[in-house]
Design an enzyme around this catalytic site. Structure first.
Site, PDB file in Angstrom:
ATOM      1  N   LYS A 170      -9.791  12.932  72.761  1.00 44.23           N
ATOM      2  CA  LYS A 170      -9.982  13.291  74.177  1.00 44.23           C
ATOM      3  C   LYS A 170      -9.082  14.499  74.426  1.00 44.23           C
ATOM      4  O   LYS A 170      -7.866  14.357  74.597  1.00 44.23           O
ATOM      5  CB  LYS A 170      -9.584  12.103  75.051  1.00 44.23           C
ATOM      6  CG  LYS A 170     -10.184  12.100  76.438  1.00 44.23           C
ATOM      7  CD  LYS A 170      -9.868  13.307  77.292  1.00 44.23           C
ATOM      8  CE  LYS A 170      -8.466  13.296  77.847  1.00 44.23           C
ATOM      9  NZ  LYS A 170      -8.168  14.531  78.649  1.00 44.23           N
ATOM     10  N   PRO A 171      -9.656  15.708  74.412  1.00 48.76           N
ATOM     11  CA  PRO A 171      -8.801  16.892  74.596  1.00 48.76           C
ATOM     12  C   PRO A 171      -8.454  17.082  76.063  1.00 48.76           C
ATOM     13  O   PRO A 171      -9.089  16.490  76.943  1.00 48.76           O
ATOM     14  CB  PRO A 171      -9.701  18.036  74.111  1.00 48.76           C
ATOM     15  CG  PRO A 171     -11.096  17.557  74.382  1.00 48.76           C
ATOM     16  CD  PRO A 171     -11.075  16.053  74.271  1.00 48.76           C
ATOM     17  N   GLY A 223       1.850  14.180  75.450  1.00 51.40           N
ATOM     18  CA  GLY A 223       1.745  14.582  76.850  1.00 51.40           C
ATOM     19  C   GLY A 223       2.992  14.165  77.603  1.00 51.40           C
ATOM     20  O   GLY A 223       4.062  13.970  77.006  1.00 51.40           O
ATOM     21  N   GLU A 245       4.248  11.120  71.742  1.00 52.22           N
ATOM     22  CA  GLU A 245       5.016  12.373  71.708  1.00 52.22           C
ATOM     23  C   GLU A 245       5.107  12.847  73.156  1.00 52.22           C
ATOM     24  O   GLU A 245       4.135  13.383  73.701  1.00 52.22           O
ATOM     25  CB  GLU A 245       4.276  13.418  70.856  1.00 52.22           C
ATOM     26  CG  GLU A 245       4.191  13.053  69.389  1.00 52.22           C
ATOM     27  CD  GLU A 245       5.519  13.225  68.653  1.00 52.22           C
ATOM     28  OE1 GLU A 245       6.418  13.899  69.185  1.00 52.22           O
ATOM     29  OE2 GLU A 245       5.645  12.673  67.555  1.00 52.22           O
ATOM     30  N   GLU A 377      11.842  18.471  83.280  1.00 49.12           N
ATOM     31  CA  GLU A 377      11.504  19.653  82.468  1.00 49.12           C
ATOM     32  C   GLU A 377      10.745  20.676  83.314  1.00 49.12           C
ATOM     33  O   GLU A 377       9.771  20.331  83.994  1.00 49.12           O
ATOM     34  CB  GLU A 377      10.755  19.279  81.184  1.00 49.12           C
ATOM     35  CG  GLU A 377       9.445  18.586  81.368  1.00 49.12           C
ATOM     36  CD  GLU A 377       8.706  18.301  80.044  1.00 49.12           C
ATOM     37  OE1 GLU A 377       7.777  17.472  80.069  1.00 49.12           O
ATOM     38  OE2 GLU A 377       9.024  18.894  79.007  1.00 49.12           O
TER      39      GLU A 377
HETATM   40  N1  LIG Z   1       6.574  15.514  72.335  1.00 52.17           N
HETATM   41  C1  LIG Z   1       5.603  16.354  72.027  1.00 52.17           C
HETATM   42  O1  LIG Z   1       5.267  16.554  70.869  1.00 52.17           O
HETATM   43  C2  LIG Z   1       4.873  17.115  73.114  1.00 52.17           C
HETATM   44  C3  LIG Z   1       4.063  18.180  72.748  1.00 52.17           C
HETATM   45  C4  LIG Z   1       3.402  18.895  73.741  1.00 52.17           C
HETATM   46  C5  LIG Z   1       3.559  18.539  75.082  1.00 52.17           C
HETATM   47  N2  LIG Z   1       4.348  17.507  75.405  1.00 52.17           N
HETATM   48  C6  LIG Z   1       4.526  17.142  76.817  1.00 52.17           C
HETATM   49  O2  LIG Z   1       3.279  17.217  77.498  1.00 52.17           O
HETATM   50  C7  LIG Z   1       3.468  17.562  78.854  1.00 52.17           C
HETATM   51  C8  LIG Z   1       2.562  18.727  79.229  1.00 52.17           C
HETATM   52  O3  LIG Z   1       1.242  18.416  78.931  1.00 52.17           O
HETATM   53  P1  LIG Z   1       0.195  17.882  80.015  1.00 52.17           P
HETATM   54  O4  LIG Z   1       0.510  18.433  81.349  1.00 52.17           O
HETATM   55  O5  LIG Z   1      -1.166  18.116  79.452  1.00 52.17           O
HETATM   56  O6  LIG Z   1       0.530  16.331  80.000  1.00 52.17           O
HETATM   57  P2  LIG Z   1      -0.290  15.135  80.670  1.00 52.17           P
HETATM   58  O7  LIG Z   1       0.454  13.902  80.374  1.00 52.17           O
HETATM   59  O8  LIG Z   1      -0.630  15.421  82.074  1.00 52.17           O
HETATM   60  O9  LIG Z   1      -1.692  15.135  79.896  1.00 52.17           O
HETATM   61  C9  LIG Z   1      -1.787  14.896  78.510  1.00 52.17           C
HETATM   62  C10 LIG Z   1      -3.167  14.324  78.197  1.00 52.17           C
HETATM   63  O10 LIG Z   1      -3.332  13.086  78.884  1.00 52.17           O
HETATM   64  C11 LIG Z   1      -4.487  13.121  79.730  1.00 52.17           C
HETATM   65  N3  LIG Z   1      -4.148  12.379  80.942  1.00 52.17           N
HETATM   66  C12 LIG Z   1      -3.418  12.832  82.003  1.00 52.17           C
HETATM   67  N4  LIG Z   1      -3.307  11.856  82.938  1.00 52.17           N
HETATM   68  C13 LIG Z   1      -3.961  10.771  82.442  1.00 52.17           C
HETATM   69  C14 LIG Z   1      -4.209   9.450  82.938  1.00 52.17           C
HETATM   70  N5  LIG Z   1      -3.743   9.056  84.133  1.00 52.17           N
HETATM   71  N6  LIG Z   1      -4.931   8.598  82.177  1.00 52.17           N
HETATM   72  C15 LIG Z   1      -5.392   8.980  80.972  1.00 52.17           C
HETATM   73  N7  LIG Z   1      -5.215  10.229  80.449  1.00 52.17           N
HETATM   74  C16 LIG Z   1      -4.502  11.102  81.175  1.00 52.17           C
HETATM   75  C17 LIG Z   1      -4.707  14.594  79.998  1.00 52.17           C
HETATM   76  O11 LIG Z   1      -6.041  14.850  80.349  1.00 52.17           O
HETATM   77  C18 LIG Z   1      -4.322  15.223  78.666  1.00 52.17           C
HETATM   78  O12 LIG Z   1      -5.367  15.123  77.743  1.00 52.17           O
HETATM   79  C19 LIG Z   1       4.930  17.918  78.967  1.00 52.17           C
HETATM   80  O13 LIG Z   1       5.614  16.828  79.514  1.00 52.17           O
HETATM   81  C20 LIG Z   1       5.369  18.140  77.527  1.00 52.17           C
HETATM   82  O14 LIG Z   1       6.729  17.957  77.294  1.00 52.17           O
HETATM   83  C21 LIG Z   1       4.999  16.773  74.471  1.00 52.17           C
END
Ligand SMILES: NC(=O)c1ccc[n+]([C@@H]2O[C@H](COP(=O)([O-])OP(=O)(O)OC[C@H]3O[C@@H](n4cnc5c(N)ncnc54)[C@H](O)[C@@H]3O)[C@@H](O)[C@H]2O)c1
Ligand SMILES: O=CCCC(=O)O
Length: 495
Positions: A170-171, A223, A245, A377
């Site tokens: 799921k991208p 995420g 992660e 962050e």
């Molecule tokens: N530790 C790591 O390796 C790593 C790497 C990259 C990014 N990150 C973190 O990711 C964050 C930034 O990315 P983002 O804004 O895309 O994060 P996010 O958590 O909003 O989204 C990540 C993924 O989850 C999905 N998602 C979001 N809300 C959801 C829900 N309620 N139910 C199910 N799926 C859901 C999104 O569509 C996306 O595919 C930052 O906090 C960053 O630190 C961590």
């Protein structure tokens, strides 16, 4: 497809504006789509199919059948060869894509595939040996963020496929096309079409199904910490394995005896790589009082030389943020810091001469734990500088966060290097460097930054499960019971 970026693609067939289920380009039954926005213009790049739970279930059914076959019908070496071809195809299309980093994980796990060793353990029973085998965990649900649209996917699917698992991806809605192009190339390289699927969707309910559905044996999520915690709770109901992660709040410490040129170069890459939008970006820069002024002066000089424009312009050294909300978040951290006594050294606003979602690289000093940036962050180009007077104070500040992903420090004192590295509460520590990411290095956090490791030899184990096997070489059942009872009797007699 008016955008110049799309007209320039060498291989337009890699731009798939739908889902991919069993190799088929899948649209939503009701024709639902969502716009994918190009951040440096703020305009629609193109539209992508917005799939439903029904589509996801179809992908899971297929992945379940695929996973059952893959491990039985291929050797680890054959899966490694498929991944090598996948890597070759990715690199062949590098001009159309965000790429070398993404390909490095495929290359690494192509080599690791045949190295999933088990153990042979001496048994305490006679005529018996204990073995462990490594088997694939099964169907893996993969949910990724937008900041590395290809690499966050290859870092998961390469070890999963190497282990013999199938994947349903799921991208993120911001960047679905890298996942779709990766999936197409993987299938061309020889990954069975029922072992890799992509479900673009804007629905959190559909996304969460990967944490709920009993056909998924493992959920691998990258995420934010909030979403990761929520998905972990959902996954607990079916006792899925999870890799999480999550977010970070990296401290970056410059000790008094640091090589300041190295520290400034490290801060530039660590803070401004991807315009500050990586989970391992320095969020809090802690500088010893005696070197603070010199450090800030050099940092500001470097920052003022950055060229802020659209990423595809070859002269660009700083691109846009992902969307308007990201700009607003940096703005809010800057305003909050300034309102609480922070001192602005350069920039500190969104540029007015550019369309899209830009924020100028900014430096603020006199930052304190009372400010938002200390706890949250920024995920953007704000260098927030704290001052400290002793090692103890630096460590106390560095560790006073619920996150524990990356940490960095600069020091020329070897004794301090070992002791600070041990005391930092982070999954990853950069010593005299601001860049720690590589396929061979175990990537992952402690505390609320997550569970599990990606990349490295450990990344493969996340997709394998141990099966233990006691092997009675000579004994029949009756003899076995005697042996067992014999040992028990001896043990009891000796007590
Ligand atoms: N530790 C790591 O390796 C790593 C790497 C990259 C990014 N990150 C973190 O990711 C964050 C930034 O990315 P983002 O804004 O895309 O994060 P996010 O958590 O909003 O989204 C990540 C993924 O989850 C999905 N998602 C979001 N809300 C959801 C829900 N309620 N139910 C199910 N799926 C859901 C999104 O569509 C996306 O595919 C930052 O906090 C960053 O630190 C961590
Ligand atoms: O954003 C998080 C991943 C960053 C990286 O892999 O270097």
């Amino acid at each position: 497809m008016a955008d110049i970026l799309l007209q320039k693609l060498n291989d337009p067939s890699l731009l798939v504006p739908s889902g991919l289920v069993n190799e088929e380009e899948r649209k939503d039954a009701a024709g639902k789509t969502f716009p994918v926005i190009e951040p440096s213009s703020g305009k629609v790049l193109t539209w992508c199919a917005d799939l439903s739970k029904k589509d996801l279930i179809a992908a899971l059914d297929s992945a379940q059948a695929g996973s059952a076959k893959l491990f039985e019908s291929t050797t680890a070496k054959q899966r490694g060869l498929i991944l090598k071809e996948f890597c070759r195809l990715i690199l062949l299309n590098a001009d159309d894509w965000e790429i070398n980093y993404a390909a490095s994980f495929v290359s690494w796990f192509a080599e690791e595939a045949p190295r999933a060793y088990g153990d042979v353990i001496p048994s305490s029973y006679s005529n018996t040996e204990v073995f462990t085998f490594k088997k694939p965990v099964g169907v893996c649900g993969i949910i990724t963020p937008w900041d590395f649209p290809a690499a966050m996917i290859t870092r998961k699917i390469a070890p999963a496929l190497a282990a013999g698992c199938s994947v349903v991806i799921k991208p993120p809605r911001e960047t679905p096309f890298s996942a779709l192009a990766s999936c197409k190339l993987a299938i061309t390289a020889g990954v069975p079409p029922d072992c890799i699927h992509v479900i673009p969707t804007t629905s959190h309910e559909v996304s969460s199904e990967l944490a709920i559905n009993e056909k998924v044996q493992k959920l691998s999520f990258t995420g934010s910490t909030g979403v990761g915690k929520m998905l972990t709770c959902l996954a607990a109901d079916t006792m899925k394995r999870v890799s999480m992660e999550l977010g970070g709040n990296a401290p970056f410490i410059v000790f008094e005896n640091a090589d300041l040129a190295k520290a400034v170069a490290g801060a530039m890459i660590c803070k401004f790589r991807s315009s500050g939008q990586t989970c391992v970006c320095a969020n809090r820069i802690l500088v010893h009082r005696n070197v603070k002024d010199r450090f800030i002066e050099s940092l500001v000089k470097e920052i003022e030389a950055l060229k802020l424009v659209r990423g595809v312009d070859l002269e660009t050294t700083q691109g846009p943020l992902v969307n308007a909300a990201a700009v607003k978040k940096v703005e809010s951290h800057v305003q909050d810091a300034l309102s609480k006594g922070g001192v602005l050294h350069t920039r500190g606003k969104a540029p007015t001469h550019l369309d899209g979602f830009f924020y100028e690289p900014t430096v603020i000093s006199e930052v304190t734990p009372a400010m938002e940036v200390a706890h949250d962050e920024t995920f953007g180009p704000l260098a927030a500088i704290f001052t400290f007077d002793s090692d103890e104070e630096a460590l106390q500040l560095a560790n006073s966060t619920k996150y524990g992903l990356a940490g960095y420090f600069f020091s020329e004192n070897i004794g301090r290097v070992m002791s600070v590295a041990r005391k930092l509460q982070c999954g990853m520590v950069g010593v005299n460097t601001g860049l720690i990411s590589a396929a061979e290095s175990p990537f992952g956090g402690v505390k609320e930054s997550g569970l599990g490791r990606e990349g490295s030899k450990y990344g493969l184990h996340e997709y394998k499960k141990h099966q233990m096997c006691h092997n009675w070489e000579f004994a029949n059942l009756a003899k076995m019971s005697n042996v067992t009872f014999g040992i028990l009797e001896q043990t009891l007699a000796s007590l």
